[in-house]
Design an enzyme around this catalytic site. Structure first.
Site, PDB file in Angstrom:
ATOM      1  N   GLU A   1     -12.783  24.384 -15.476  1.00 14.86           N
ATOM      2  CA  GLU A   1     -13.831  23.850 -14.602  1.00 14.86           C
ATOM      3  C   GLU A   1     -13.478  23.006 -13.490  1.00 14.86           C
ATOM      4  O   GLU A   1     -12.717  22.253 -13.915  1.00 14.86           O
ATOM      5  CB  GLU A   1     -14.814  23.331 -15.512  1.00 14.86           C
ATOM      6  CG  GLU A   1     -15.474  24.034 -16.448  1.00 14.86           C
ATOM      7  CD  GLU A   1     -16.480  23.130 -17.520  1.00 14.86           C
ATOM      8  OE1 GLU A   1     -16.417  21.981 -17.303  1.00 14.86           O
ATOM      9  OE2 GLU A   1     -17.117  23.695 -18.276  1.00 14.86           O
TER      10      GLU A   1
ATOM     11  N   ARG B   1      -2.237  15.108   7.843  1.00 14.41           N
ATOM     12  CA  ARG B   1      -3.905  14.985   8.370  1.00 14.41           C
ATOM     13  C   ARG B   1      -4.208  13.460   7.525  1.00 14.41           C
ATOM     14  O   ARG B   1      -3.852  13.194   6.525  1.00 14.41           O
ATOM     15  CB  ARG B   1      -4.832  15.733   7.726  1.00 14.41           C
ATOM     16  CG  ARG B   1      -4.450  17.214   8.512  1.00 14.41           C
ATOM     17  CD  ARG B   1      -5.356  18.275   7.597  1.00 14.41           C
ATOM     18  NE  ARG B   1      -5.165  19.659   8.068  1.00 14.41           N
ATOM     19  CZ  ARG B   1      -5.840  20.289   8.857  1.00 14.41           C
ATOM     20  NH1 ARG B   1      -6.782  19.847   9.605  1.00 14.41           N
ATOM     21  NH2 ARG B   1      -5.607  21.458   9.117  1.00 14.41           N
TER      22      ARG B   1
ATOM     23  N   HIS C   1      -7.648   8.772   7.053  1.00  9.88           N
ATOM     24  CA  HIS C   1      -9.044   8.913   7.524  1.00  9.88           C
ATOM     25  C   HIS C   1      -9.970   8.166   6.530  1.00  9.88           C
ATOM     26  O   HIS C   1      -9.706   8.115   5.306  1.00  9.88           O
ATOM     27  CB  HIS C   1      -9.649   9.968   7.927  1.00  9.88           C
ATOM     28  CG  HIS C   1      -8.593  11.020   9.099  1.00  9.88           C
ATOM     29  ND1 HIS C   1      -8.720  12.282   9.062  1.00  9.88           N
ATOM     30  CD2 HIS C   1      -7.801  10.407   9.827  1.00  9.88           C
ATOM     31  CE1 HIS C   1      -7.855  12.610  10.224  1.00  9.88           C
ATOM     32  NE2 HIS C   1      -7.322  11.351  10.646  1.00  9.88           N
TER      33      HIS C   1
ATOM     34  N   LYS D   1     -14.413  11.057  -2.055  1.00 12.23           N
ATOM     35  CA  LYS D   1     -13.956  12.434  -1.779  1.00 12.23           C
ATOM     36  C   LYS D   1     -13.102  13.069  -3.345  1.00 12.23           C
ATOM     37  O   LYS D   1     -12.234  12.183  -3.712  1.00 12.23           O
ATOM     38  CB  LYS D   1     -12.699  12.510  -0.679  1.00 12.23           C
ATOM     39  CG  LYS D   1     -13.165  11.955   0.493  1.00 12.23           C
ATOM     40  CD  LYS D   1     -12.174  11.860   1.548  1.00 12.23           C
ATOM     41  CE  LYS D   1     -12.667  11.431   2.982  1.00 12.23           C
ATOM     42  NZ  LYS D   1     -11.637  10.653   3.809  1.00 12.23           N
TER      43      LYS D   1
ATOM     44  N   TYR E   1     -12.198  19.847  -0.908  1.00 13.37           N
ATOM     45  CA  TYR E   1     -12.735  18.480  -1.396  1.00 13.37           C
ATOM     46  C   TYR E   1     -14.218  18.519  -1.242  1.00 13.37           C
ATOM     47  O   TYR E   1     -14.786  19.128  -0.267  1.00 13.37           O
ATOM     48  CB  TYR E   1     -11.974  17.384  -0.721  1.00 13.37           C
ATOM     49  CG  TYR E   1     -11.849  17.353   0.721  1.00 13.37           C
ATOM     50  CD1 TYR E   1     -11.008  18.234   1.604  1.00 13.37           C
ATOM     51  CD2 TYR E   1     -12.523  16.150   1.492  1.00 13.37           C
ATOM     52  CE1 TYR E   1     -10.946  18.321   3.038  1.00 13.37           C
ATOM     53  CE2 TYR E   1     -12.549  16.187   2.932  1.00 13.37           C
ATOM     54  CZ  TYR E   1     -11.721  17.149   3.648  1.00 13.37           C
ATOM     55  OH  TYR E   1     -11.694  17.128   5.007  1.00 13.37           O
TER      56      TYR E   1
ATOM     57  N   ASP F   1      -4.762  11.897  15.593  1.00 11.66           N
ATOM     58  CA  ASP F   1      -3.935  10.883  14.702  1.00 11.66           C
ATOM     59  C   ASP F   1      -2.999  10.165  15.147  1.00 11.66           C
ATOM     60  O   ASP F   1      -2.678   9.281  14.557  1.00 11.66           O
ATOM     61  CB  ASP F   1      -3.716  11.741  13.339  1.00 11.66           C
ATOM     62  CG  ASP F   1      -5.123  12.177  12.615  1.00 11.66           C
ATOM     63  OD1 ASP F   1      -6.235  11.889  12.764  1.00 11.66           O
ATOM     64  OD2 ASP F   1      -4.803  12.995  11.832  1.00 11.66           O
TER      65      ASP F   1
HETATM   66  C1  LIG Z   1     -13.864  16.137   8.562  1.00 14.14           C
HETATM   67  C2  LIG Z   1     -14.827  16.870   9.394  1.00 14.14           C
HETATM   68  C3  LIG Z   1     -14.551  17.328  10.596  1.00 14.14           C
HETATM   69  N1  LIG Z   1     -15.351  18.216  11.297  1.00 14.14           N
HETATM   70  C4  LIG Z   1     -14.836  18.775  12.707  1.00 14.14           C
HETATM   71  C5  LIG Z   1     -14.388  17.751  13.645  1.00 14.14           C
HETATM   72  C6  LIG Z   1     -13.327  18.300  14.296  1.00 14.14           C
HETATM   73  O1  LIG Z   1     -13.709  19.256  15.366  1.00 14.14           O
HETATM   74  C7  LIG Z   1     -12.956  19.567  13.482  1.00 14.14           C
HETATM   75  C8  LIG Z   1     -11.499  18.897  12.681  1.00 14.14           C
HETATM   76  O2  LIG Z   1     -11.705  17.668  12.256  1.00 14.14           O
HETATM   77  P1  LIG Z   1     -10.444  16.739  12.115  1.00 14.14           P
HETATM   78  O3  LIG Z   1      -9.257  16.987  12.851  1.00 14.14           O
HETATM   79  O4  LIG Z   1     -10.792  15.337  11.583  1.00 14.14           O
HETATM   80  O5  LIG Z   1      -9.953  17.403  10.468  1.00 14.14           O
HETATM   81  P2  LIG Z   1      -8.654  16.574   9.652  1.00 14.14           P
HETATM   82  O6  LIG Z   1      -7.665  16.101  10.287  1.00 14.14           O
HETATM   83  O7  LIG Z   1      -8.336  17.812   8.583  1.00 14.14           O
HETATM   84  O8  LIG Z   1      -9.797  15.465   8.895  1.00 14.14           O
HETATM   85  C9  LIG Z   1      -9.797  15.245   7.567  1.00 14.14           C
HETATM   86  O9  LIG Z   1      -8.629  14.839   7.110  1.00 14.14           O
HETATM   87  C10 LIG Z   1      -8.557  13.769   5.970  1.00 14.14           C
HETATM   88  C11 LIG Z   1      -7.599  14.390   5.235  1.00 14.14           C
HETATM   89  C12 LIG Z   1      -9.606  13.386   5.461  1.00 14.14           C
HETATM   90  O10 LIG Z   1      -9.620  12.938   4.404  1.00 14.14           O
HETATM   91  C13 LIG Z   1     -10.878  13.656   5.995  1.00 14.14           C
HETATM   92  O11 LIG Z   1     -11.915  14.314   5.281  1.00 14.14           O
HETATM   93  C14 LIG Z   1     -11.030  14.103   7.330  1.00 14.14           C
HETATM   94  O12 LIG Z   1     -10.997  13.272   8.317  1.00 14.14           O
HETATM   95  O13 LIG Z   1     -13.722  19.512  12.128  1.00 14.14           O
HETATM   96  C15 LIG Z   1     -16.644  18.524  10.753  1.00 14.14           C
HETATM   97  O14 LIG Z   1     -17.453  19.372  11.317  1.00 14.14           O
HETATM   98  N2  LIG Z   1     -16.826  18.074   9.710  1.00 14.14           N
HETATM   99  C16 LIG Z   1     -16.088  17.336   8.813  1.00 14.14           C
HETATM  100  O15 LIG Z   1     -16.572  16.800   7.733  1.00 14.14           O
END
Ligand SMILES: Cc1cn([C@H]2C[C@H](O)[C@@H](COP(=O)(O)OP(=O)(O)O[C@H]3O[C@H](C)C(=O)[C@H](O)[C@H]3O)O2)c(=O)[nH]c1=O
Length: 184
Positions: free
Chosen positions: A28, A58, A61, A71, A131, A169
């Site tokens: 589960e 990544r 955030h 999360k 997640y 980032d």
């Molecule tokens: C988080 C998120 C992003 N997006 C879009 C925004 C951007 O156009 C694209 C990539 O987003 P980002 O570069 O922020 O993705 P990560 O760098 O993986 O961000 C995540 O990485 C770390 C590990 C985290 O804990 C967060 O959940 C989240 O910030 O997806 C969405 O449409 N919905 C969402 O919930």
């Protein structure tokens, strides 16, 4: 499910009970009842999934109100070193972090409560990170801190030269610049 507290109040390590047999395995991956029995009363509204090549970082955030997110994170394929940093004003562990290896093999999960910054480094190519979150994506609510801020002393196991980090980032501020919007 075995749920273990960490040094940061509210950050929990979850290890599911895995049923293995000649066909493979079953477990589960999420049960509201199991979390409730552990005193974790949360509702998720969105599932996220990302795939990362090796050495991708990544994070770190979080989202502030009205989209503060808890999360529940895990790895479906590959492996990460996952990190949660306490950014809650008034917390006894403000600025402290928890790091844990989450892999498809160990099936471990980490519950990262609202107010904690979250990030990971992918340890293998084609790592799939999945997640559940307790609030919707709020682009204007995003809060971030530079992943390798020396003040946080996170042992990522990778140098800034070798880490692959998004342009967004790369320019995140250091932790001490953060005027934390989170309360303990
Ligand atoms: C988080 C998120 C992003 N997006 C879009 C925004 C951007 O156009 C694209 C990539 O987003 P980002 O570069 O922020 O993705 P990560 O760098 O993986 O961000 C995540 O990485 C770390 C590990 C985290 O804990 C967060 O959940 C989240 O910030 O997806 C969405 O449409 N919905 C969402 O919930």
């Amino acid at each position: 499910m075995t749920i273990t507290e960490t040094i940061i109040p509210g950050v929990l390590l979850l290890e599911p009970k895995v049923f293995s047999d000649e066909r493979g395995y079953f477990f589960e991956s999420y049960s509201k009842r199991t979390l409730l029995e552990a005193g974790i009363d949360i509702d998720f509204v969105q599932d996220n999934q990302s795939m990362s090549h090796k050495n991708i970082v990544r994070g770190l955030h979080a989202q502030k109100a009205p989209y503060e997110q808890g999360k529940l994170v895990r790895v479906l394929q590959g492996a990460v070193m996952d990190v949660a940093v306490d950014a809650r004003k008034g917390s006894p562990t403000y600025g402290r972090h928890v790091s844990v290896e989450l892999t498809a093999d160990n099936k471990k999960q980490l519950w990262v409560p609202p107010g904690c910054l979250h990030g990971f480094v992918s340890l293998m190519d084609n790592t799939i990170f999945a997640y559940k979150v307790t609030a919707y994506f709020g682009k204007d609510s995003e809060v971030g801190v530079f992943w390798n801020d020396p003040e946080l002393a996170i042992g990522w196991g990778i140098s800034e030269k070798d880490a692959i980090v998004s342009a967004k980032d790369q320019v995140l501020p250091d932790f001490k610049s953060l005027v934390s919007p989170f309360n303990y």
